[in-house]
Design an enzyme around this catalytic site. Structure first.
Site, mmCIF file in Angstrom:
data_model
loop_
_atom_site.group_PDB
_atom_site.id
_atom_site.type_symbol
_atom_site.label_atom_id
_atom_site.label_comp_id
_atom_site.label_asym_id
_atom_site.label_seq_id
_atom_site.Cartn_x
_atom_site.Cartn_y
_atom_site.Cartn_z
ATOM 1 N N ASP A 1 1.507 6.294 5.471
ATOM 2 C CA ASP A 1 0.574 5.244 4.979
ATOM 3 C C ASP A 1 1.291 4.718 3.598
ATOM 4 O OD1 ASP A 1 -1.770 4.022 5.468
ATOM 5 O OD2 ASP A 1 -3.026 5.480 4.051
ATOM 6 N N ASP B 1 -12.265 7.089 3.017
ATOM 7 C CA ASP B 1 -11.119 6.920 3.955
ATOM 8 C C ASP B 1 -10.528 5.454 3.940
ATOM 9 O OD1 ASP B 1 -8.788 7.532 5.486
ATOM 10 O OD2 ASP B 1 -10.046 7.660 7.587
ATOM 11 N N LYS C 1 -10.415 12.843 7.571
ATOM 12 C CA LYS C 1 -9.982 12.545 8.868
ATOM 13 C C LYS C 1 -9.642 13.652 9.849
ATOM 14 C CE LYS C 1 -6.817 8.771 7.627
ATOM 15 N NZ LYS C 1 -7.267 7.966 8.428
ATOM 16 N N LYS D 1 1.077 -1.162 0.140
ATOM 17 C CA LYS D 1 0.089 -0.002 0.172
ATOM 18 C C LYS D 1 0.848 1.325 0.069
ATOM 19 C CE LYS D 1 -3.522 2.581 2.876
ATOM 20 N NZ LYS D 1 -4.181 2.733 4.087
ATOM 21 N N GLU E 1 -9.270 3.607 1.757
ATOM 22 C CA GLU E 1 -8.924 4.007 0.330
ATOM 23 C C GLU E 1 -7.820 2.639 0.161
ATOM 24 O OE1 GLU E 1 -7.639 5.275 3.126
ATOM 25 O OE2 GLU E 1 -5.453 4.886 2.718
ATOM 26 N N ASP F 1 -2.521 10.350 3.488
ATOM 27 C CA ASP F 1 -3.840 10.037 3.422
ATOM 28 C C ASP F 1 -4.625 10.876 4.364
ATOM 29 O OD1 ASP F 1 -6.578 8.522 3.524
ATOM 30 O OD2 ASP F 1 -5.919 6.907 4.848
ATOM 31 N N ARG G 1 -7.729 -0.441 0.877
ATOM 32 C CA ARG G 1 -8.101 -1.772 0.256
ATOM 33 C C ARG G 1 -8.426 -1.613 -1.033
ATOM 34 N NH1 ARG G 1 -12.964 -1.968 4.677
ATOM 35 N NH2 ARG G 1 -11.131 -0.845 5.677
#
Ligand code: BES
Ligand code: ZN
Ligand code: ZN
Length: 505
Positions: free
Chosen positions: A296, A355, A285, A273, A357, A278, A359
């Site tokens: 991230d 959020d 967030k 990833k 994201e 993020d 996956r």
């Protein structure tokens, strides 16, 4: 910084701080390691009188002749392990540097107690190099700090019989530590510098250095080819997404080796990833601690580090690193809650929370991995806050249905101390990810079992693959200083996956 392996007696490296290990709670001189220290009665008496207990990573610096001896606690004898050795080296190197001293001599500790000589040597050099890490690329380092640096780490080997193994272990450690520090630099680097393009350029540089194959798929092409998961996340950002495929193949075996041998080469696909920042996207967030979301992309950094080290070590396996690099930003062009996207696999996803994201981008990575017909697929991702809640910063979340792969990853976790803890991937968790209007939804409506349901989502894109998922949300970044992991980016996963491949057989 130089790493030197030398056959010598303890205390014979002139100019270097001599490190000695001490087992906790024992009064006899043999608690001091290496065992030859016991012959130096004056030194033993000095340590005895200092009141030093030997608790793990307790230290005392004592003057001896014109130089110094640094005693480092190893903890209780029943707890001795290679990890204690790694920590001892990290602690020792940092104390020596903090005192402004330039050279440190580490003893190859008795192998019977800790493991084989090469493993002990590797742990010592890894511990020291990882412990000394500092990120100094973006600040003016004050002169007094600049001078505080170690120039030589000497591994002192008493027995000539251990010399070759010690050299091998130390050389391997240098390569591995370099890869971990490379990953830490990428993770620590802020998102305005470490952009998706920056990550792609790092992959290209690794490819150039080791003559690897590197393909970077541009945002325009991702759109055209139907990488809907990545495109959905990336469309809100001004930094174009980069889909990175970095492949290492071992050199062909010398003539005379059998066909069977060649076919036996395993293919490992590692998916990372790579969200360079993020924000959460439109499902934004809270601002508190949002700056941490530069990490991230720690999964992607680990994958790059693994390929870099594997190529340098010439591991006899094929590795395909697959990285989805993009930001997750809110903007006029960003995806919105309720949007339905079509992933590379053809499965549609209702994006109920922008959020979640990671996956989405990993769905495309996992599907893409299928074309390499891998023998093993492992994805690494800072995927869920729920994993931080469940396991904190000591254990990586492991989810897989593949028992043998689970036990091998678990073994690698013990060896490297990048420990994993398994969570179930039972099918009863699956329905929570079904949507009324699309094949899947990207979040549950209950919030239950957040780490597991995220993995169930990924499983939908890993059909037929021998796949394991590692959630590193809690382990990729640390707020507390550890002996060989200074506060900040950990570089977790690099040593774990290298050990997994090394011990495959
Ligand atoms: N990158 C985060 C997960 C994360 C949280 C990593 C804290 C490191 C520390 C991920 O993209 C995310 O935001 N996940 C959501 C999922 C939720 C919306 C189902 C989360 O965990 O809150
Ligand atoms: Zn997120
Ligand atoms: Zn994320």
């Amino acid at each position: 910084m130089r790493v030197v392996v030398k056959r010598a007696g303890i205390g014979q490296v002139s100019g270097a701080v001599q490190v000695i290990g001490a087992i906790e709670g024992e009064q006899r001189p043999e608690r001091l390691l290496p065992a030859s220290v016991a012959r130096d009665r004056a030194l033993v008496g000095l340590i005895q009188r200092s009141g030093f207990r030997g608790a793990s990573n307790e230290t005392t610096l004592l003057p001896k002749g014109t130089g110094w001896v640094l005693v480092v606690g190893l903890g209780k004898s029943k707890d001795l392990s290679v990890e204690r050795v790694r920590q001892l080296a990290g602690t020792a190197a940092r104390v020596v540097r903090a005192r402004g001293l330039k050279q440190v001599a580490l003893p190859l500790l008795s192998d019977r107690m800790f493991g084989a000589a090469d493993a002990v040597a590797q742990a010592l050099i890894e511990g020291a190099l990882l412990g000394l890490y500092r990120y100094d690329h973006l600040r003016t380092v004050p002169a007094h700090e600049r001078n505080r640096r170690i120039d030589t780490i000497t591994l002192v080997v008493e027995r000539a019989a251990d010399l070759a193994a010690a050299r091998k272990g130390a050389a391997k450690a240098e390569v591995i530590a370099e890869a971990v520090l490379f990953a830490r630099d990428l993770i620590t680097g802020p998102s305005n510098i470490v952009t998706p393009t920056y990550l792609a350029n790092q992959a290209r540089a690794i490819a150039k250095e080791h003559r690897l194959k590197c393909q970077v798929i541009s945002f325009a092409t991702l759109k055209r080819l139907g990488f809907g998961g990545i495109v959905g996340v990336a469309q809100g950002s001004v930094h174009p997404a980069q889909f990175i495929v970095l492949e290492y193949r071992p050199a062909p075996r010398p003539a005379g080796s059998s066909r069977r041998g060649r076919r036996a080469t395993k293919t490992f696909a590692f998916c990372g990833k790579g969200i360079t920042f993020d924000t959460g996207g439109i499902s934004i967030k809270p601002s508190a601690k949002m700056e941490l979301m530069k990490y991230d992309m720690a999964g992607a950094a680990a994958v790059l580090g693994v390929v870099k080290a594997a190529a340098a070590l010439k591991l006899p396996v094929r590795i395909v690193g697959i990285i989805a690099a993009t930001e997750n930003m809110p903007s006029g062009s960003a995806q919105k809650p309720g949007d339905v996207i079509t992933t590379l696999s053809g499965k549609t996803v209702e994006v109920l929370n922008t959020d979640a994201e990671g996956r989405l981008v990993l769905a495309d990575c996992l599907h893409y991995a299928k074309r390499f017909k891998p023998d093993v697929v492992v994805d690494l991702a800072t995927l869920t806050g729920a994993c931080v809640v469940a396991l904190g910063s000591e254990a990586i979340g492991l989810m897989t249905k593949h028992e043998q792969l689970a036990s091998r990853i678990n073994q690698a976790g013990q060896t490297t101390y990048e420990r994993v803890w398994r969570l179930p991937l039972w099918d009863e968790y699956g329905p929570a990810m079904k949507s009324d209007i699309a094949d899947l939804r990207n979040v549950t409506n209950t919030g239950e079992a957040g780490t597991i349901t995220a993995a169930k989502f990924l499983e939908e894109f890993a059909e037929g693959l021998p796949w394991a998922h590692l959630d590193i949300a809690g382990t990729a970044w640390t707020d507390k200083d550890k002996p060989y992991i200074p506060k900040g980016a950990v570089g977790v996963g690099v040593r774990l996956l290298l050990s997994l491949m090394e011990n495959w057989k």
